[in-house]
Motif scaffolding. Structure first.
Motif, short mmCIF file in Angstrom:
data_model
loop_
_atom_site.label_atom_id
_atom_site.label_comp_id
_atom_site.label_asym_id
_atom_site.label_seq_id
_atom_site.Cartn_x
_atom_site.Cartn_y
_atom_site.Cartn_z
N GLY A 1 -59.30 26.02 43.93
CA GLY A 1 -59.88 24.91 44.46
C GLY A 1 -59.03 23.77 44.98
O GLY A 1 -58.83 23.11 45.77
N ALA A 2 -58.56 23.15 43.55
CA ALA A 2 -57.75 22.05 43.81
C ALA A 2 -56.37 22.48 44.56
O ALA A 2 -55.93 21.50 45.38
CB ALA A 2 -57.35 21.69 42.26
N LEU B 1 -55.79 24.46 46.96
CA LEU B 1 -56.21 24.74 48.40
C LEU B 1 -56.57 23.34 48.96
O LEU B 1 -56.36 22.96 50.20
CB LEU B 1 -57.55 25.55 48.68
CG LEU B 1 -57.07 27.11 48.41
CD1 LEU B 1 -58.46 27.95 48.62
CD2 LEU B 1 -56.10 27.66 49.44
N ALA B 2 -57.47 22.24 48.25
CA ALA B 2 -57.74 21.07 48.69
C ALA B 2 -56.60 20.28 48.83
O ALA B 2 -56.50 19.72 50.01
CB ALA B 2 -58.79 20.50 47.69
N PHE B 3 -55.61 20.44 47.76
CA PHE B 3 -54.47 19.52 48.16
C PHE B 3 -53.41 20.06 49.36
O PHE B 3 -53.01 19.15 49.82
CB PHE B 3 -53.66 19.09 46.80
CG PHE B 3 -54.45 18.55 45.90
CD1 PHE B 3 -54.54 16.96 46.03
CD2 PHE B 3 -54.70 18.92 44.54
CE1 PHE B 3 -55.22 16.13 45.14
CE2 PHE B 3 -55.26 18.11 43.45
CZ PHE B 3 -55.43 16.81 44.04
N ALA B 4 -53.48 21.37 49.33
CA ALA B 4 -52.66 21.94 50.47
C ALA B 4 -53.32 21.62 51.88
O ALA B 4 -52.65 21.38 52.67
CB ALA B 4 -52.59 23.48 50.18
N GLN B 5 -54.54 21.64 52.17
CA GLN B 5 -55.25 21.02 53.12
C GLN B 5 -55.19 19.67 53.51
O GLN B 5 -55.77 18.92 54.41
CB GLN B 5 -56.67 21.74 53.40
CG GLN B 5 -56.44 23.16 53.21
CD GLN B 5 -57.72 23.85 53.29
OE1 GLN B 5 -58.97 23.06 53.26
NE2 GLN B 5 -58.05 25.03 53.54
N GLY B 6 -54.83 18.80 52.39
CA GLY B 6 -54.73 17.25 52.65
C GLY B 6 -56.14 16.64 52.19
O GLY B 6 -56.33 15.58 52.65
N GLU B 7 -56.86 17.51 51.39
CA GLU B 7 -58.22 16.78 51.19
C GLU B 7 -58.18 16.14 49.70
O GLU B 7 -58.40 16.97 48.72
CB GLU B 7 -59.39 17.74 51.23
CG GLU B 7 -59.48 18.31 52.69
CD GLU B 7 -60.63 19.33 52.71
OE1 GLU B 7 -61.15 19.79 51.44
OE2 GLU B 7 -60.72 19.80 53.92
N MET C 1 -59.59 13.73 47.91
CA MET C 1 -60.62 13.78 47.12
C MET C 1 -61.33 14.69 46.64
O MET C 1 -61.60 14.96 45.68
CB MET C 1 -61.67 12.73 48.04
CG MET C 1 -62.90 12.29 47.26
SD MET C 1 -63.91 11.33 48.12
CE MET C 1 -63.66 9.60 47.56
N HIS C 2 -61.32 15.91 47.50
CA HIS C 2 -61.80 17.07 47.20
C HIS C 2 -61.06 17.77 46.03
O HIS C 2 -61.48 18.41 45.19
CB HIS C 2 -62.01 18.19 48.49
CG HIS C 2 -62.44 19.17 48.14
ND1 HIS C 2 -62.27 20.49 49.18
CD2 HIS C 2 -63.21 20.05 47.20
CE1 HIS C 2 -62.98 21.54 48.69
NE2 HIS C 2 -63.10 21.22 47.45
N GLY C 3 -59.61 17.83 46.21
CA GLY C 3 -58.79 18.13 45.21
C GLY C 3 -58.93 17.48 43.86
O GLY C 3 -59.08 17.98 42.85
N GLU C 4 -59.04 16.26 44.11
CA GLU C 4 -59.47 15.27 42.60
C GLU C 4 -60.62 15.92 41.95
O GLU C 4 -60.65 15.90 40.90
CB GLU C 4 -59.17 13.92 42.85
CG GLU C 4 -57.69 13.36 43.34
CD GLU C 4 -57.97 11.77 43.84
OE1 GLU C 4 -59.02 11.27 44.18
OE2 GLU C 4 -56.94 11.33 44.08
N LEU C 5 -61.66 16.02 42.75
CA LEU C 5 -62.82 16.64 42.11
C LEU C 5 -62.71 17.90 41.44
O LEU C 5 -63.29 18.14 40.31
CB LEU C 5 -64.07 16.66 43.23
CG LEU C 5 -65.32 17.37 43.00
CD1 LEU C 5 -66.18 16.36 41.98
CD2 LEU C 5 -66.16 17.70 44.05
N HIS C 6 -61.85 18.76 41.99
CA HIS C 6 -61.51 20.15 41.36
C HIS C 6 -60.73 19.61 39.90
O HIS C 6 -61.02 20.33 38.96
CB HIS C 6 -61.07 21.30 42.04
CG HIS C 6 -61.75 21.75 43.09
ND1 HIS C 6 -62.88 22.76 42.63
CD2 HIS C 6 -62.02 21.74 44.22
CE1 HIS C 6 -63.33 23.21 43.69
NE2 HIS C 6 -62.82 22.55 44.75
#
Length: 112
Positions: free
Chosen positions: A21-22, A24-30, A32-37
């Motif tokens: 999830g981290a 994918l989230a960083f790859a999609q530019g999200e 905050m979502h990546g930091e949460l993972h």
């Protein structure tokens, strides 16, 4: 499936989901979502370390046999008191039996 292997599977799935999830989230530019993972991964790792250290400390306390001297003293005191109470009870039963044999006390009458 044993209890231990079940928890290993749960931990593996937890790590896989959060790591994936981290990424994918960083790859999609999200961000905050990546930091949460990443935070969830760190929280899970910290929880595991705390659990592991606590478990090792408990095993060392049990294996070492180094009980608190106060607890040992308390245990010995309780054992001594239990022995004395048992002796008192035996003495009372003996005295009651002697009194009954001498006829000093009357036997309770049975109601019919």
């Amino acid at each position: 499936m044993t209890r231990r292997s079940k928890w290993r599977w749960v931990a593996a799935v937890y790590v896989f989901i959060n790591a994936g999830g981290a990424v994918l989230a960083f790859a999609q530019g999200e961000r905050m979502h990546g930091e949460l993972h990443v935070a969830l991964l760190l929280l899970g790792g910290a929880g595991y370390l705390i659990w592991r250290l606590n478990r090792q400390a408990k095993q060392q306390n049990l294996a070492g046999g180094h009980a608190d001297p106060r607890m040992e003293y308390l245990q010995q005191s309780v054992d001594a008191m239990a022995l004395e109470v048992e002796r008192i009870g035996e003495a009372q039963r003996y005295n009651e039996r002697l009194k009954a044999e001498r006829g000093e006390i009357s036997q309770p009458k049975k109601e019919e």
